[in-house]
Design a protein around this motif. Structure first.
Motif, short mmCIF file in Angstrom:
data_model
loop_
_atom_site.label_atom_id
_atom_site.label_comp_id
_atom_site.label_asym_id
_atom_site.label_seq_id
_atom_site.Cartn_x
_atom_site.Cartn_y
_atom_site.Cartn_z
N UNK A 92 0.83 -1.20 0.00
CA UNK A 92 0.00 0.00 0.00
C UNK A 92 0.87 1.25 0.00
N UNK A 93 1.93 1.24 0.79
CA UNK A 93 2.82 2.40 0.85
C UNK A 93 3.46 2.69 -0.50
N UNK A 94 3.92 1.62 -1.21
CA UNK A 94 4.51 1.81 -2.54
C UNK A 94 3.50 2.35 -3.54
N UNK A 95 2.28 1.85 -3.46
CA UNK A 95 1.23 2.34 -4.36
C UNK A 95 0.95 3.82 -4.11
N UNK A 96 0.88 4.21 -2.85
CA UNK A 96 0.63 5.62 -2.54
C UNK A 96 1.79 6.50 -2.99
N UNK A 97 3.02 6.00 -2.90
CA UNK A 97 4.16 6.77 -3.39
C UNK A 97 4.05 7.00 -4.90
N UNK A 98 3.62 5.97 -5.62
CA UNK A 98 3.45 6.11 -7.07
C UNK A 98 2.35 7.10 -7.40
N UNK A 99 1.25 7.01 -6.70
CA UNK A 99 0.12 7.90 -6.98
C UNK A 99 0.48 9.35 -6.67
N UNK A 100 1.16 9.55 -5.57
CA UNK A 100 1.50 10.90 -5.15
C UNK A 100 2.79 11.42 -5.80
N UNK A 101 3.40 10.61 -6.68
CA UNK A 101 4.58 11.05 -7.42
C UNK A 101 5.86 10.94 -6.62
N UNK A 102 5.97 9.94 -5.76
CA UNK A 102 7.18 9.74 -4.99
C UNK A 102 8.34 9.30 -5.86
N UNK A 103 9.55 9.41 -5.38
CA UNK A 103 10.74 9.06 -6.16
C UNK A 103 11.12 7.62 -6.00
N UNK A 104 10.66 6.91 -5.01
CA UNK A 104 11.04 5.53 -4.76
C UNK A 104 10.04 4.58 -5.41
N UNK A 105 10.03 4.55 -6.75
CA UNK A 105 9.11 3.64 -7.43
C UNK A 105 9.81 2.31 -7.64
N UNK A 106 9.11 1.20 -7.55
CA UNK A 106 9.72 -0.11 -7.74
C UNK A 106 10.20 -0.29 -9.18
N UNK A 107 11.14 -1.22 -9.36
CA UNK A 107 11.64 -1.52 -10.71
C UNK A 107 10.52 -2.09 -11.56
N UNK A 108 10.63 -1.88 -12.86
CA UNK A 108 9.70 -2.41 -13.85
C UNK A 108 8.27 -1.87 -13.70
N UNK A 109 8.08 -0.84 -12.92
CA UNK A 109 6.76 -0.24 -12.78
C UNK A 109 6.91 1.25 -13.03
N UNK A 110 6.39 1.75 -14.16
CA UNK A 110 6.54 3.18 -14.44
C UNK A 110 5.68 4.01 -13.51
N UNK A 111 6.17 5.19 -13.17
CA UNK A 111 5.38 6.11 -12.37
C UNK A 111 4.23 6.64 -13.22
N UNK A 112 3.16 7.02 -12.61
CA UNK A 112 2.00 7.53 -13.34
C UNK A 112 2.38 8.82 -14.04
N UNK A 113 2.07 8.88 -15.33
CA UNK A 113 2.35 10.08 -16.11
C UNK A 113 3.70 10.07 -16.79
N UNK A 114 4.51 9.02 -16.60
CA UNK A 114 5.82 8.98 -17.25
C UNK A 114 5.70 8.34 -18.63
N UNK A 115 6.71 8.55 -19.48
CA UNK A 115 6.72 7.97 -20.82
C UNK A 115 7.46 6.65 -20.85
N UNK A 116 7.80 6.10 -19.71
CA UNK A 116 8.53 4.85 -19.65
C UNK A 116 7.64 3.71 -20.10
N UNK A 117 8.22 2.79 -20.89
CA UNK A 117 7.47 1.62 -21.32
C UNK A 117 7.91 0.43 -20.49
#
Length: 184
Positions: free
Chosen positions: A132-157
């Motif tokens: 849950x903490x990792x998901x909230x970091x991704x949603x709120x634009x945190x810098x500690x995103x897990x590998x192989x999971x692009x942050x929301x709004x990024x152009x990473x494939x």
């Protein structure tokens, strides 16, 4: 002779065709209608589901509403409707009170809050593969995103095997599960 039998039975006469005259003495007649029956059933459901919080609030409120509607144009509610209104309101208030007490405990006790957070993270990880903490970091634009999971709004494939290339300039046909090909 008929009057003698009638007096022996304290006014109770099974031979009379009027259904209200065939009742034993001191019998109270309760007039039930659909609203009072629905009210008592909903009050029972709200009591049985007391600890689920949402269901008793909904069913208890409906029980009170149907109990009031069962009155119709009469001046008083019948006994069943009164009990349904009392039990429905008690279950709804009890559910709200239970939720409030538990919420207060979790928010004020640090040990209980930590236990709740740990359980929440482990449940999310079992269900979604991410805490849950990792998901909230991704949603709120945190810098500690897990590998192989692009942050929301990024152009990473995503890498191969994790969803393929989803960029807009891809012309490789993709096969859908029903066999149709599409080009993205």
């Amino acid at each position: 002779m008929d009057n003698q039998n009638n007096n022996e039975n304290n006014g109770y006469s099974p031979d009379n065709n009027n259904p209200y005259n065939n009742l034993p003495p001191n019998t109270t007649i309760i007039r039930l209608n659909g609203f009072s029956v629905a009210a008592i059933i909903l009050a029972g459901v709200s009591i049985l589901t007391f600890m689920t919080i949402i269901i008793p609030i909904f069913t208890g409120s409906l029980a009170v509403l149907f109990a009031i509607l069962s009155k119709g144009k009469d001046l008083k509610m019948n006994r069943i409707a009164k009990r349904a209104a009392i039990f429905g309101a008690a279950a709804a208030c009890g559910a709200v009170l239970s939720f409030g007490v538990n919420y207060y405990k979790i928010m004020t006790d640090p040990d209980l809050r930590e236990q709740y957070q740990t359980e929440l993270n482990s449940t999310f990880e079992r269900m979604y593969g991410i805490s849950y903490d990792e998901m909230m970091q991704q949603i709120l634009g945190g810098t500690n995103t897990p590998e192989n999971t692009p942050a929301i709004g990024s152009d990473t494939t995503l890498p191969p095997g994790k969803g393929g290339d989803l960029s807009p300039d891809s012309t490789t046909p993709e096969t859908l599960t029903d066999g149709r090909n599409i080009t993205l």
